[in-house]
Design an enzyme around this catalytic site. Structure first.
Site, short mmCIF file in Angstrom:
data_model
loop_
_atom_site.label_atom_id
_atom_site.label_comp_id
_atom_site.label_asym_id
_atom_site.label_seq_id
_atom_site.Cartn_x
_atom_site.Cartn_y
_atom_site.Cartn_z
N TYR A 30 0.83 -1.21 0.00
CA TYR A 30 0.00 0.00 0.00
C TYR A 30 0.86 1.25 0.00
O TYR A 30 2.09 1.18 0.16
CB TYR A 30 -0.96 0.00 1.19
CG TYR A 30 -0.32 0.29 2.53
CD1 TYR A 30 0.52 -0.63 3.17
CD2 TYR A 30 -0.55 1.51 3.17
CE1 TYR A 30 1.10 -0.34 4.39
CE2 TYR A 30 0.03 1.80 4.41
CZ TYR A 30 0.86 0.87 5.01
OH TYR A 30 1.44 1.16 6.21
N LYS A 144 6.43 -1.78 2.10
CA LYS A 144 5.20 -1.20 2.67
C LYS A 144 4.07 -2.21 2.46
O LYS A 144 3.22 -2.07 1.57
CB LYS A 144 4.90 0.16 2.04
CG LYS A 144 4.05 1.04 2.95
CD LYS A 144 4.14 2.50 2.59
CE LYS A 144 3.12 3.37 3.30
NZ LYS A 144 3.22 3.47 4.75
N GLU A 176 12.66 2.32 14.09
CA GLU A 176 11.71 3.38 13.72
C GLU A 176 10.53 3.32 14.67
O GLU A 176 10.61 2.68 15.72
CB GLU A 176 11.27 3.19 12.26
CG GLU A 176 10.60 1.85 12.00
CD GLU A 176 10.11 1.67 10.57
OE1 GLU A 176 9.98 2.66 9.83
OE2 GLU A 176 9.82 0.51 10.21
C1 LIG Z 1 6.45 1.70 9.86
C2 LIG Z 1 6.46 3.06 9.23
N1 LIG Z 1 7.61 3.75 9.18
C3 LIG Z 1 7.68 4.98 8.65
C4 LIG Z 1 6.54 5.61 8.15
C5 LIG Z 1 6.65 7.00 7.57
O1 LIG Z 1 6.58 6.97 6.17
P1 LIG Z 1 6.08 8.23 5.33
O2 LIG Z 1 6.93 9.39 5.75
O3 LIG Z 1 6.32 7.84 3.91
O4 LIG Z 1 4.64 8.45 5.66
C6 LIG Z 1 5.32 4.94 8.17
C7 LIG Z 1 4.13 5.59 7.61
O5 LIG Z 1 3.02 5.24 7.86
C8 LIG Z 1 5.27 3.63 8.72
O6 LIG Z 1 4.12 2.95 8.77
#
Ligand SMILES: Cc1ncc(COP(=O)(O)O)c(C=O)c1O
Length: 291
Positions: A30, A144, A176
């Site tokens: 996604y 993702k 993260e």
């Molecule tokens: C596990 C994870 N890390 C990092 C992010 C941040 O990604 P982005 O800056 O592309 O929204 C997300 C976003 O939902 C996430 O689910």
């Protein structure tokens, strides 16, 4: 209006077969794309990440880049909100239940949009609470994937503790957040872990790094130890919907030192301001500014 396999309809009318592999196996990927005043933010980068995720799970991209670009803009145009976030999902499709991939099956494509509300000013000024937990996800956190059970469990433990996010540690190192990337500030310098298989390569993470470099803010991209997280002057989380948001307590202890402990710090405020300015330039000239 939502988009499902080539058709537009109200969400109440959208249905997928129970044998969709997204439902049975969480077999899909996604994207979440923020759109400001009708303009998709960093669309090319989101679509490039979608292609990487699809490639990693061996689903053929059902559409060309141009078609995706058109569809994202079309869903934004069909929905009334000024700021929106587009959610899109591609699964391997519908087939009798068997772990191995089915042959000749068309991927399922679903897209919806919702109003985007970024963190309100008072929350930004207070910061949010976070807890830590062992990162017990699989080893392909760079994909993702819609298989988000571990992320859901980790995020729920934050909610159960009255916190907003769970900061994840693997083998004594920061990875993260359960739904965000994490930045640390120490002695005025910004530090964040490198892009590896242990983190999602955040689009916001990239923007923050670019803005730090463009504005000559000290920046290190390197492994961050648990001790450094706990001793940080500032901690931030970043994501497409939260933008740059300070973490003011970690496991119930104030983040930072001295009189500013437990309060968002000056580097976060500066980065938030740079991010807002950058967004405004994108909104003024959406097709020239984005790389
Ligand atoms: C596990 C994870 N890390 C990092 C992010 C941040 O990604 P982005 O800056 O592309 O929204 C997300 C976003 O939902 C996430 O689910």
């Amino acid at each position: 209006m939502i988009y499902l396999n080539g058709e537009w309809m109200p969400i109440e009318q959208a249905k997928i077969p129970v044998l969709d592999r997204g439902f049975i196996f969480g077999d899909g990927v996604y994207e979440v794309i923020p759109c400001y005043s009708g303009h998709p933010f960093r669309l090319r980068e989101h679509l490039a990440r979608l292609q990487t995720s699809l490639g990693a799970v061996r689903i053929d991209n059902p559409y060309s880049l141009e078609r995706w670009d058109e569809l994202v803009r079309a869903i934004v145009a069909r929905n009334p909100w000024d700021d929106q976030y587009v959610y899109l999902q591609v699964t391997r499709g519908v087939a009798p239940r068997d772990h191995a991939f089915p042959k000749g099956v068309k991927p399922t494509v679903f897209m919806m949009s919702n109003p985007l509300t970024t963190p309100p000013q008072d929350q930004r000024e207070r910061g949010v609470a976070a807890i830590t937990a062992a990162d017990n996800r699989w080893l392909r956190c760079d994909i993702k994937s819609v298989s988000l059970l571990a992320n859901c469990l980790l995020r729920q433990s934050a909610v159960d503790a009255g916190a907003a996010e769970t900061v994840l540690l693997r083998d004594g190192m920061l990875t993260e957040g359960s739904a965000s990337n994490i930045f640390v500030v120490k002695n005025g310098g910004i530090i964040t872990p490198p892009k590896t298989n242990f983190i999602l390569p955040g689009i916001t993470y990239d923007v923050v790094i670019e803005l730090a470099r463009a504005n000559r803010l000290p920046l290190q991209i390197r492994q961050v130890s648990e001790a450094e997280v706990r001793d940080a002057d500032e901690l931030w989380l970043t994501s497409s919907t939260k933008e740059v948001l300070s973490i003011s307590t970690l496991d119930g202890k104030p983040v930072g030192h001295g009189t500013s402990a437990g309060k968002p710090g000056p580097v976060a405020a500066r980065m938030h301001q740079l991010y807002q300015e950058y967004k405004r330039t994108v909104m003024r000239a959406p097709d020239n500014v984005q790389s």
